[in-house]
Design an enzyme around this catalytic site. Structure first.
Site, short mmCIF file in Angstrom:
data_model
loop_
_atom_site.label_atom_id
_atom_site.label_comp_id
_atom_site.label_asym_id
_atom_site.label_seq_id
_atom_site.Cartn_x
_atom_site.Cartn_y
_atom_site.Cartn_z
N ILE A 14 0.83 -1.21 0.00
CA ILE A 14 0.00 0.00 0.00
C ILE A 14 0.86 1.25 0.00
O ILE A 14 0.58 2.22 -0.71
CB ILE A 14 -0.94 -0.01 1.23
CG1 ILE A 14 -1.96 -1.14 1.12
CG2 ILE A 14 -1.66 1.34 1.36
CD1 ILE A 14 -2.77 -1.36 2.39
N ASP A 59 13.58 3.12 10.97
CA ASP A 59 12.83 2.27 11.88
C ASP A 59 11.85 3.20 12.59
O ASP A 59 12.22 3.98 13.47
CB ASP A 59 13.77 1.60 12.89
CG ASP A 59 13.03 0.67 13.86
OD1 ASP A 59 11.80 0.82 14.00
OD2 ASP A 59 13.69 -0.18 14.47
N VAL A 60 10.59 3.12 12.21
CA VAL A 60 9.61 4.13 12.62
C VAL A 60 9.25 4.06 14.11
O VAL A 60 8.59 4.96 14.62
CB VAL A 60 8.33 4.02 11.78
CG1 VAL A 60 8.62 4.37 10.32
CG2 VAL A 60 7.71 2.62 11.89
N ASN A 86 1.67 4.38 7.39
CA ASN A 86 1.32 3.11 6.78
C ASN A 86 2.13 1.94 7.32
O ASN A 86 1.69 0.79 7.22
CB ASN A 86 1.51 3.21 5.26
CG ASN A 86 1.44 1.87 4.56
OD1 ASN A 86 0.36 1.28 4.43
ND2 ASN A 86 2.59 1.35 4.13
N TYR A 152 -1.73 -7.26 17.37
CA TYR A 152 -2.05 -6.51 16.15
C TYR A 152 -3.40 -5.82 16.30
O TYR A 152 -3.55 -4.63 15.99
CB TYR A 152 -2.08 -7.46 14.95
CG TYR A 152 -2.39 -6.79 13.64
CD1 TYR A 152 -1.40 -6.09 12.95
CD2 TYR A 152 -3.66 -6.86 13.08
CE1 TYR A 152 -1.69 -5.48 11.73
CE2 TYR A 152 -3.95 -6.25 11.87
CZ TYR A 152 -2.96 -5.56 11.21
OH TYR A 152 -3.24 -4.94 10.01
N LYS A 156 -4.16 -1.69 16.26
CA LYS A 156 -5.02 -1.03 15.28
C LYS A 156 -6.23 -0.36 15.93
O LYS A 156 -6.68 0.69 15.47
CB LYS A 156 -5.46 -2.04 14.21
CG LYS A 156 -4.32 -2.56 13.35
CD LYS A 156 -3.57 -1.43 12.64
CE LYS A 156 -2.48 -1.95 11.72
NZ LYS A 156 -1.78 -0.86 11.00
N VAL A 185 -5.75 -7.39 1.57
CA VAL A 185 -5.12 -6.70 0.44
C VAL A 185 -4.06 -7.62 -0.15
O VAL A 185 -3.40 -8.38 0.59
CB VAL A 185 -4.49 -5.37 0.88
CG1 VAL A 185 -3.94 -4.60 -0.31
CG2 VAL A 185 -5.52 -4.52 1.63
N THR A 187 -1.07 -8.14 -0.64
CA THR A 187 0.31 -7.88 -0.22
C THR A 187 0.78 -9.07 0.60
O THR A 187 -0.03 -9.90 1.02
CB THR A 187 0.43 -6.61 0.63
OG1 THR A 187 -0.25 -6.83 1.88
CG2 THR A 187 -0.18 -5.40 -0.07
#
Length: 255
Positions: A14, A59-60, A86, A152, A156, A185, A187
């Site tokens: 994405i 590395d966010v 993202n 996860y 989110k 998606v 991916t």
């Protein structure tokens, strides 16, 4: 006003589709990814197509790297007007009692702390210009529960709550913040074929539209939300799952 975007996790999927689409529309794009080579390839593709892009390894979940990346983008392109959070990881399927501290920290740092770090740095600057567009890529698992994906799911859900809070706090300053909640998606992370045999076929069978999404479809919604005419869309979570969540739970879909 020249638009400048940071897109995290933009080395593929994405993020890469969004980077390319925004660049086609004249946005200067910073392609951030922990995998430097992937970010470079996306930036090169944008440049070859006539756009402007900068690749940065980041590395966010690490504050110092986030701050350095922002400084690099500002020095190269100028003021950042668009932020697309993202970057994300799913992690392995584990029951709650099987999740390690390391797994929890890795997923939370990448999926949620990263949003906090970028927003904390960029919101005051967007306020100075009375303009900003933030899009957080959440998930339908941020709206529902899902067995064996507790960390996860928590990350989110947190992202969606954070989105609403930013919208409430900063909307009066010309800043909008919205979330997109994709379903499955096409991916590597989105379909995870290595985890469950015949996974894709089962997903498609339960989907009203009988397919998974393509990354460019999510990118098109990102493009809409960051556009100049989207200023009244704020604090919402847009579900893009082909209708799966309208009639069946995530857990049921995997059974």
């Amino acid at each position: 006003m020249q638009q400048v975007a940071i897109i995290t996790g933009a080395g593929n999927g994405i993020g890469a589709a969004a980077a390319k689409l925004l660049a086609q529309h004249g946005v200067r794009v910073a392609v951030l990814d922990v995998h430097e080579e992937k970010a470079q390839l996306v930036a090169q593709a944008i440049s070859q197509a006539g756009g402007q892009a900068l690749s940065i390894r980041c590395d966010v979940g690490q504050r110092a790297q986030v701050e350095e990346a922002i400084q690099l983008v500002e020095s190269h392109f100028g003021d950042i007007t668009i932020l697309v959070n993202n970057a994300g990881v799913g992690g392995p399927f584990h029951r709650v009692d099987e999740v390690s501290d390391e797994e929890w920290d890795w997923i939370m740092n990448t999926n949620l702390k990263s949003v906090f770090l970028f927003c904390r740095n960029l919101l005051p600057k967007m306020k100075e210009r009375n303009y900003g567009r933030i899009v957080n890529i959440a998930s339908i698992q941020g709206l529902l529960g899902s067995a064996h994906s507790s960390t996860y799911v928590a990350s989110k859900h947190g992202m969606i709550g954070y989105t609403k809070t930013i919208a409430a706090e900063w909307g009066e300053h010309g800043i909008t913040c919205n979330a997109i909640c994709p379903g499955y998606v096409d991916t590597a992370m989105g379909v995870r074929p290595e985890d469950i045999s015949d996974y894709m076929n089962r997903v498609i069978a339960k989907s009203p539209v009988k397919r998974v999404a393509q990354p460019v479809e999510i990118a098109q919604m990102i493009d809409h939300l960051v556009g100049p005419h989207s200023g009244y869309i704020n604090g919402t979570s847009i579900t893009m799952d082909g209708g799966i969540s309208s009639h069946i739970g995530i857990t049921d879909q995997l059974s």
